[in-house]
Design a protein around this motif. Structure first.
Motif, PDB file in Angstrom:
ATOM      1  N   ARG A   6       0.840  -1.212   0.000  1.00 46.65           N
ATOM      2  CA  ARG A   6       0.000   0.000   0.000  1.00 46.65           C
ATOM      3  C   ARG A   6       0.866   1.248   0.000  1.00 46.65           C
ATOM      4  O   ARG A   6       0.550   2.242  -0.659  1.00 46.65           O
ATOM      5  CB  ARG A   6      -0.927   0.021   1.228  1.00 46.65           C
ATOM      6  CG  ARG A   6      -2.092  -0.931   1.156  1.00 46.65           C
ATOM      7  CD  ARG A   6      -3.140  -0.655   2.223  1.00 46.65           C
ATOM      8  NE  ARG A   6      -2.611  -0.694   3.578  1.00 46.65           N
ATOM      9  CZ  ARG A   6      -2.563  -1.780   4.352  1.00 46.65           C
ATOM     10  NH1 ARG A   6      -3.008  -2.942   3.897  1.00 46.65           N
ATOM     11  NH2 ARG A   6      -2.073  -1.716   5.583  1.00 46.65           N
ATOM     12  N   PRO A  53       1.129   0.302  -4.643  1.00 51.82           N
ATOM     13  CA  PRO A  53      -0.270  -0.070  -4.407  1.00 51.82           C
ATOM     14  C   PRO A  53      -0.938  -0.784  -5.583  1.00 51.82           C
ATOM     15  O   PRO A  53      -1.928  -1.458  -5.391  1.00 51.82           O
ATOM     16  CB  PRO A  53      -0.956   1.252  -4.109  1.00 51.82           C
ATOM     17  CG  PRO A  53      -0.049   2.303  -4.627  1.00 51.82           C
ATOM     18  CD  PRO A  53       1.341   1.751  -4.560  1.00 51.82           C
ATOM     19  N   ARG A 100      -5.090  -1.156  -2.292  1.00 54.49           N
ATOM     20  CA  ARG A 100      -5.763  -0.018  -1.649  1.00 54.49           C
ATOM     21  C   ARG A 100      -7.274  -0.128  -1.768  1.00 54.49           C
ATOM     22  O   ARG A 100      -7.813  -0.577  -2.777  1.00 54.49           O
ATOM     23  CB  ARG A 100      -5.308   1.298  -2.300  1.00 54.49           C
ATOM     24  CG  ARG A 100      -3.946   1.736  -1.810  1.00 54.49           C
ATOM     25  CD  ARG A 100      -3.578   3.106  -2.347  1.00 54.49           C
ATOM     26  NE  ARG A 100      -2.228   3.481  -1.954  1.00 54.49           N
ATOM     27  CZ  ARG A 100      -1.538   4.475  -2.512  1.00 54.49           C
ATOM     28  NH1 ARG A 100      -2.083   5.202  -3.470  1.00 54.49           N
ATOM     29  NH2 ARG A 100      -0.307   4.742  -2.101  1.00 54.49           N
ATOM     30  N   ASP A 113      -6.596  -0.584   5.232  1.00 53.46           N
ATOM     31  CA  ASP A 113      -6.029   0.594   4.556  1.00 53.46           C
ATOM     32  C   ASP A 113      -6.079   1.809   5.483  1.00 53.46           C
ATOM     33  O   ASP A 113      -7.155   2.258   5.884  1.00 53.46           O
ATOM     34  CB  ASP A 113      -6.825   0.864   3.273  1.00 53.46           C
ATOM     35  CG  ASP A 113      -6.193   1.937   2.392  1.00 53.46           C
ATOM     36  OD1 ASP A 113      -5.382   2.743   2.907  1.00 53.46           O
ATOM     37  OD2 ASP A 113      -6.510   1.984   1.182  1.00 53.46           O
TER      38      ASP A 113
END
Length: 434
Positions: A41, A45, A62, A354
């Motif tokens: 991430r 990502p 993500r 996330d």
């Protein structure tokens, strides 16, 4: 910037150690996968995993990108390539067996429009709140039995194997129309299907020792499921009853009875996904409550937090870890150049941790608000059974929490080893009942 914003795939290759971590079943069991996700991430990502013996795939980590892929069903198909992660050798074997199709089963998960909405419509009303409200009393009676069984264990049990696995199983089999005496068989087959890469759950532990390209292809689990449901289907066609199996057995699409493959696939997805993921979330919740006494105290003191506990346990566990999609055309997506036919891995458990969406994502909070987790997917493939799953979990906690005084771990819990669907497979607890 001009053209500079779109870089070639080569610039977005994921380092090999990280790429290998994404496909190693054990990494999903011991939690290393979360470190891989965190790195991706932050650093890559939407990167490309290139691993020998496996078709290259883009890795979506993500939350925002995962929702965007899921929303665009014309652009990202489920049916054109394998919907679950596979090796080149396995893909070849499946295609040989299935006359060129990459799918052993053809469930809603493997379908795109126009078929997907038609097949979904066959059972959709069964899983909607108005119908489920009529089942609430039956489900509550089943939940109460589960809590009574737990209470009878005398303060210690393996919560997964003695409670969490059986309650949702009994609920979905009741709805489906499978006799209770066949439930142990359904449970074992489900574990063998989803736990094929777990040394304790698989039917063929020997095969796991071999490199992937040398493993024999074992479809015996699917054959056993199909044989079972073919018999059930014949019974329900001859004498339909008020259950989901009768709906599937007698359904037509565009005026034609649905094919054997599609009927068997429908039974199998309801009979497996219909309980396994719910069991995992229930087990995940109990594990987290046993490790976080202050969270247990919070929800115990305020039962209005139960729906929020349910959502948090689904986010926390995210039983469906990955699904694959493929691009139907060349497209620039999230700053990457995707080509027609490119394969993508959607990482739901990464989206659900996330940092851009969840405050303190690695903490279990029974009162997390808002909780925009993506565990049920998004868009056209939003989980058909999500209302049932949440209702089952809510009812179980409504029955269990007033009677549960305390809970703590009583040994080493363990998660199953799988890249596709996983969850707790052992959860020894000590507890006091009121």
């Amino acid at each position: 910037m001009g053209d500079m914003s779109v870089m070639s795939a080569a610039d977005h290759r994921i380092p090999q150690d990280k790429a290998l971590g994404l496909i190693e079943p054990a990494a999903y069991a011991d939690g290393r996968i979360y470190e891989t996700y965190r790195w991706l991430r932050r650093n890559e990502p939407l990167g490309l995993a290139e691993i020998p013996g496996i078709d290259p795939f883009w890795v979506v980590t993500r939350h925002a990108d995962l929702l965007e892929v899921s929303r665009q069903n014309e652009l990202f198909h489920s049916g054109d390539r394998s919907t679950t992660f596979t090796t080149q050798a396995m893909d070849r074997k499946v295609r040989e067996m299935m006359g060129g199709s990459p799918h052993l089963l053809r469930t809603l998960v493997q379908m795109d429009a126009p078929d997907h909405p038609k097949y979904r419509a066959l059972t959709q009303s069964w899983f909607m709140p108005p119908n489920l409200r009529g089942l609430e009393d039956r489900i509550r009676a089943i939940a109460r039995q589960a809590v009574d069984r737990m209470a009878a264990r005398g303060g210690r049990c393996d919560f997964v194997n003695e409670v969490a696995l059986h309650y949702p199983l009994h609920v979905i089999m009741t709805i489906l129309g499978v006799p209770e005496s066949d439930e142990p068989r359904m449970l074992k087959l489900t574990q063998e299907l989803f736990g094929a890469t777990d040394p304790e759950l698989t039917r063929d532990a020997e095969a796991l020792g071999k490199p992937p390209e040398e493993r024999e292809f074992d479809i015996s689990v699917i054959i056993d499921f199909s044989n079972y449901f073919r018999e059930l289907s014949e019974r329900k066609r001859a004498e339909p009853t008020d259950d989901l199996a009768s709906v599937i057995a007698n359904s037509t699409i565009d005026g034609q009875p649905i094919s054997d493959l599609e009927a068997m696939s429908y039974y199998i997805i309801v009979a497996t996904a219909g309980h396994d993921t719910t069991s995992s979330s229930v087990g995940g919740a109990m594990w987290a409550l046993a490790e976080n006494p202050e969270e247990f105290a919070k929800v115990k003191a305020d039962p209005s937090l139960i729906p929020s506990l349910v959502d948090e346990s689904i986010r926390w566990t995210t039983p469906v870890k990955t699904f694959m999609r493929s691009a139907t055309q060349d497209v620039e997506f999230a700053g990457r150049d995707l080509k027609k036919g490119d394969w993508l891995m959607l990482c739901y458990a990464s989206a659900n941790r996330d940092e851009a969406v969840f405050e303190e994502p690695d903490r279990f909070k029974v009162d997390r608000k808002p909780n925009r987790h993506a565990a049920f997917g998004y868009g056209a493939h939003l989980c058909l059974g999500q209302h049932l799953a949440k209702m089952e979990m809510r009812i179980l906690w409504e029955e269990l929490l007033p009677r549960l005084k305390s809970v703590a771990l009583d040994g080493e819990p363990a998660m199953s080893q799988a890249v596709f669907v996983n969850g707790p497979k052992r959860l020894p607890i000590r507890f006091e009942m009121a």
